[in-house]
Design a protein around this motif. Sequence first.
Motif, PDB file in Angstrom:
ATOM      1  N   VAL A 137       0.835  -1.344   0.046  1.00 54.26           N
ATOM      2  CA  VAL A 137       0.004   0.014   0.100  1.00 54.26           C
ATOM      3  C   VAL A 137       0.917   1.266  -0.116  1.00 54.26           C
ATOM      4  CG1 VAL A 137      -1.891   1.509   1.280  1.00 54.26           C
ATOM      5  CG2 VAL A 137      -2.029  -1.453   1.421  1.00 54.26           C
ATOM      6  N   GLY A 138       0.716   2.191  -1.045  1.00 55.82           N
ATOM      7  CA  GLY A 138       1.543   3.541  -1.068  1.00 55.82           C
ATOM      8  C   GLY A 138       0.422   4.448  -0.742  1.00 55.82           C
ATOM      9  N   ILE A 139       0.893   5.410   0.388  1.00 53.00           N
ATOM     10  CA  ILE A 139       0.238   6.697   0.665  1.00 53.00           C
ATOM     11  C   ILE A 139       0.609   7.656  -0.204  1.00 53.00           C
ATOM     12  CG2 ILE A 139      -0.650   7.912   2.565  1.00 53.00           C
ATOM     13  CD1 ILE A 139      -1.785   5.021   2.792  1.00 53.00           C
ATOM     14  N   ALA A 140      -0.297   8.044  -1.225  1.00 46.61           N
ATOM     15  CA  ALA A 140       0.084   9.121  -2.221  1.00 46.61           C
ATOM     16  C   ALA A 140      -0.821  10.380  -1.512  1.00 46.61           C
ATOM     17  CB  ALA A 140      -0.160   9.000  -3.477  1.00 46.61           C
ATOM     18  N   SER A 141      -1.491  11.285  -2.192  1.00 46.23           N
ATOM     19  CA  SER A 141      -2.083  12.359  -1.790  1.00 46.23           C
ATOM     20  C   SER A 141      -2.832  12.793  -2.862  1.00 46.23           C
ATOM     21  CB  SER A 141      -1.217  13.436  -1.281  1.00 46.23           C
ATOM     22  OG  SER A 141      -1.991  14.714  -0.904  1.00 46.23           O
ATOM     23  N   VAL A 142      -4.031  13.575  -2.698  1.00 48.82           N
ATOM     24  CA  VAL A 142      -4.697  14.232  -3.805  1.00 48.82           C
ATOM     25  C   VAL A 142      -3.765  15.312  -4.415  1.00 48.82           C
ATOM     26  CG1 VAL A 142      -6.739  15.777  -4.067  1.00 48.82           C
ATOM     27  CG2 VAL A 142      -7.008  13.745  -2.767  1.00 48.82           C
ATOM     28  N   ALA A 143      -3.018  15.753  -3.450  1.00 49.93           N
ATOM     29  CA  ALA A 143      -2.036  16.724  -4.013  1.00 49.93           C
ATOM     30  C   ALA A 143      -0.952  16.532  -5.044  1.00 49.93           C
ATOM     31  CB  ALA A 143      -1.254  17.278  -2.826  1.00 49.93           C
ATOM     32  N   GLY A 144      -0.994  14.931  -5.356  1.00 51.16           N
ATOM     33  CA  GLY A 144      -0.251  14.678  -6.380  1.00 51.16           C
ATOM     34  C   GLY A 144      -1.153  14.624  -7.871  1.00 51.16           C
ATOM     35  N   ILE A 145      -2.082  15.225  -7.781  1.00 51.64           N
ATOM     36  CA  ILE A 145      -2.926  15.188  -8.967  1.00 51.64           C
ATOM     37  C   ILE A 145      -2.516  16.527  -9.944  1.00 51.64           C
ATOM     38  CG2 ILE A 145      -5.418  15.205 -10.069  1.00 51.64           C
ATOM     39  CD1 ILE A 145      -6.255  13.245  -7.796  1.00 51.64           C
ATOM     40  N   ARG A 146      -2.717  17.569  -9.292  1.00 48.41           N
ATOM     41  CA  ARG A 146      -1.899  18.923  -9.791  1.00 48.41           C
ATOM     42  C   ARG A 146      -1.265  19.509  -8.838  1.00 48.41           C
ATOM     43  NH1 ARG A 146      -5.658  21.407 -14.382  1.00 48.41           N
ATOM     44  NH2 ARG A 146      -3.649  21.983 -14.952  1.00 48.41           N
ATOM     45  N   GLY A 147      -0.298  20.466  -9.464  1.00 43.38           N
ATOM     46  CA  GLY A 147       0.714  21.248  -8.718  1.00 43.38           C
ATOM     47  C   GLY A 147      -0.015  22.515  -8.151  1.00 43.38           C
ATOM     48  N   LEU A 148       0.453  22.588  -6.825  1.00 36.44           N
ATOM     49  CA  LEU A 148      -0.180  23.597  -6.023  1.00 36.44           C
ATOM     50  C   LEU A 148       1.128  24.680  -5.985  1.00 36.44           C
ATOM     51  CD1 LEU A 148      -2.316  21.694  -3.610  1.00 36.44           C
ATOM     52  CD2 LEU A 148      -3.052  22.799  -5.618  1.00 36.44           C
ATOM     53  N   PRO A 149       0.824  26.009  -5.812  1.00 35.82           N
ATOM     54  CA  PRO A 149       1.791  27.022  -5.608  1.00 35.82           C
ATOM     55  C   PRO A 149       2.667  26.862  -4.228  1.00 35.82           C
ATOM     56  CG  PRO A 149       0.041  28.116  -6.462  1.00 35.82           C
ATOM     57  CD  PRO A 149      -0.548  26.921  -6.146  1.00 35.82           C
ATOM     58  N   GLY A 150       3.813  26.891  -4.381  1.00 36.09           N
ATOM     59  CA  GLY A 150       4.667  26.859  -3.005  1.00 36.09           C
ATOM     60  C   GLY A 150       4.667  25.280  -2.607  1.00 36.09           C
ATOM     61  N   VAL A 177       0.431 -10.452  -6.179  1.00 35.84           N
ATOM     62  CA  VAL A 177       0.612  -9.531  -5.090  1.00 35.84           C
ATOM     63  C   VAL A 177      -0.425  -8.393  -5.501  1.00 35.84           C
ATOM     64  CG1 VAL A 177       2.216  -8.166  -3.746  1.00 35.84           C
ATOM     65  CG2 VAL A 177       2.562 -10.589  -4.346  1.00 35.84           C
ATOM     66  N   ARG A 178      -1.081  -7.761  -4.358  1.00 37.22           N
ATOM     67  CA  ARG A 178      -1.666  -6.572  -5.262  1.00 37.22           C
ATOM     68  C   ARG A 178      -1.045  -5.254  -4.600  1.00 37.22           C
ATOM     69  NH1 ARG A 178      -7.533  -8.324  -2.200  1.00 37.22           N
ATOM     70  NH2 ARG A 178      -8.445  -9.569  -3.788  1.00 37.22           N
ATOM     71  N   VAL A 179      -1.387  -4.249  -5.270  1.00 34.09           N
ATOM     72  CA  VAL A 179      -0.730  -2.906  -4.979  1.00 34.09           C
ATOM     73  C   VAL A 179      -1.766  -1.998  -5.062  1.00 34.09           C
ATOM     74  CG1 VAL A 179       0.689  -1.024  -5.773  1.00 34.09           C
ATOM     75  CG2 VAL A 179       1.592  -3.383  -6.093  1.00 34.09           C
ATOM     76  N   VAL A 180      -2.075  -1.223  -3.730  1.00 30.70           N
ATOM     77  CA  VAL A 180      -3.057  -0.315  -3.430  1.00 30.70           C
ATOM     78  C   VAL A 180      -2.445   0.942  -3.407  1.00 30.70           C
ATOM     79  CG1 VAL A 180      -4.824   0.212  -1.952  1.00 30.70           C
ATOM     80  CG2 VAL A 180      -4.455  -2.200  -2.489  1.00 30.70           C
ATOM     81  N   THR A 181      -3.228   2.022  -4.011  1.00 35.88           N
ATOM     82  CA  THR A 181      -2.592   3.280  -4.067  1.00 35.88           C
ATOM     83  C   THR A 181      -3.798   4.226  -3.299  1.00 35.88           C
ATOM     84  OG1 THR A 181      -1.657   3.206  -6.146  1.00 35.88           O
ATOM     85  CG2 THR A 181      -1.614   5.194  -5.210  1.00 35.88           C
ATOM     86  N   LEU A 182      -3.423   4.907  -2.068  1.00 33.42           N
ATOM     87  CA  LEU A 182      -4.475   5.518  -1.578  1.00 33.42           C
ATOM     88  C   LEU A 182      -4.166   7.058  -1.548  1.00 33.42           C
ATOM     89  CD1 LEU A 182      -4.920   3.521   1.688  1.00 33.42           C
ATOM     90  CD2 LEU A 182      -6.556   3.606  -0.251  1.00 33.42           C
ATOM     91  N   LEU A 183      -5.077   7.990  -2.036  1.00 31.85           N
ATOM     92  CA  LEU A 183      -4.906   9.264  -1.954  1.00 31.85           C
ATOM     93  C   LEU A 183      -5.702  10.078  -0.879  1.00 31.85           C
ATOM     94  CD1 LEU A 183      -4.398   7.921  -5.042  1.00 31.85           C
ATOM     95  CD2 LEU A 183      -4.525  10.324  -5.748  1.00 31.85           C
ATOM     96  N   PRO A 184      -5.012  10.363   0.233  1.00 27.11           N
ATOM     97  CA  PRO A 184      -5.782  11.114   1.190  1.00 27.11           C
ATOM     98  C   PRO A 184      -6.094  12.444   0.783  1.00 27.11           C
ATOM     99  CG  PRO A 184      -4.007   9.979   2.041  1.00 27.11           C
ATOM    100  CD  PRO A 184      -3.988   9.826   0.639  1.00 27.11           C
ATOM    101  N   GLY A 185      -7.277  13.068   1.006  1.00 30.57           N
ATOM    102  CA  GLY A 185      -7.446  14.490   0.838  1.00 30.57           C
ATOM    103  C   GLY A 185      -6.972  15.174   2.235  1.00 30.57           C
ATOM    104  N   TYR A 186      -7.628  16.024   2.591  1.00 31.93           N
ATOM    105  CA  TYR A 186      -7.150  17.073   3.918  1.00 31.93           C
ATOM    106  C   TYR A 186      -7.581  16.026   5.079  1.00 31.93           C
ATOM    107  CZ  TYR A 186      -6.370  21.087   0.989  1.00 31.93           C
ATOM    108  OH  TYR A 186      -5.783  21.620  -0.050  1.00 31.93           O
ATOM    109  N   ILE A 187      -6.557  15.487   5.986  1.00 34.30           N
ATOM    110  CA  ILE A 187      -6.779  14.795   6.898  1.00 34.30           C
ATOM    111  C   ILE A 187      -6.095  15.615   8.264  1.00 34.30           C
ATOM    112  CG2 ILE A 187      -6.511  12.542   8.415  1.00 34.30           C
ATOM    113  CD1 ILE A 187      -7.710  12.544   5.273  1.00 34.30           C
ATOM    114  N   ASP A 188      -6.777  15.523   9.510  1.00 32.87           N
ATOM    115  CA  ASP A 188      -6.504  16.439  10.638  1.00 32.87           C
ATOM    116  C   ASP A 188      -5.110  15.594  11.088  1.00 32.87           C
ATOM    117  OD1 ASP A 188      -6.329  18.094  12.640  1.00 32.87           O
ATOM    118  OD2 ASP A 188      -8.101  17.171  13.752  1.00 32.87           O
TER     119      ASP A 188
END
Length: 259
Positions: A137-150, A177-188
């Motif tokens: 399981v790779g923990i990615a992020s919604v931020a990986g979909i488009r670049g944000l300033p800074g 062997v399974r590979v799962v990609t998870l993209l969290p949004g904003y997590i506290d």
Amino acid sequence: MNAAPLVFITGASSGIGQALAARFRRAGYRLALVARREAEVRAWATAQGCSEADAGVYAADVRDLAAIEAAGRACIAAQGVPDVVIANAGISVGIDTEIFDDLEVMRATYETNVIGVAATFHPFMRAMRRRRSGTLVGIASVAGIRGLPGHGAYCSSKSAVISYCESLRGEMRPDAVRVVTLLPGYIDTPLTRENRYSMPFLMTAEDFADQAFEAIRAGTSYRVIPWQMGIVAKLLRLLPNALFDRVLAGRPRKHRQGE
């Protein structure tokens, strides 16, 4: 009698990693927990009532390839080959490419968020292939979909995680062997509490862990959590560059190291 299944989690000292550890434990898994702050993880495991048989704790920084390799080998020797490996360790710091010192921040981000994922998976891949079972399981992020300033280092590193896991998924599929990609949004979590901008659909780490657990158990190849951020991400991907730039104009930048 078969032993309970085993999950190996990096970045387990706080935030998403700790919440995932708690969720898997509730589901009856044994834990193999990795973090730089070993004492904090041991204190958490003790507070949860974990015995040494329930939770192994390994000190390693995923940027240190020898250390994370050793942690993986120690886990196999002491607890066996995990059923699930979650590469969760990550850092999130803003950069300004004009500032020379921030290039080192970018290097550290890539070493942690990208190379660290591959280094976390590496010790277990051959054994999982031979066994013909397991989930990476790779923990990615919604931020990986488009670049944000800074946020160039973080966004690009998480984009790399998405592509890397997609490549790995095709490589591991013939061996079941399974590979799962998870993209969290904003997590506290401690990482997001310093953000200087609005965070739509903010969710707790515990709620994220519940949804992540279900996605991992189902072997879902790609999941954005929460689902609302998945819709936002798709819309952002479809926006023409000119409109995307206009939408983000004036948005506060991610804080830099030391700010």
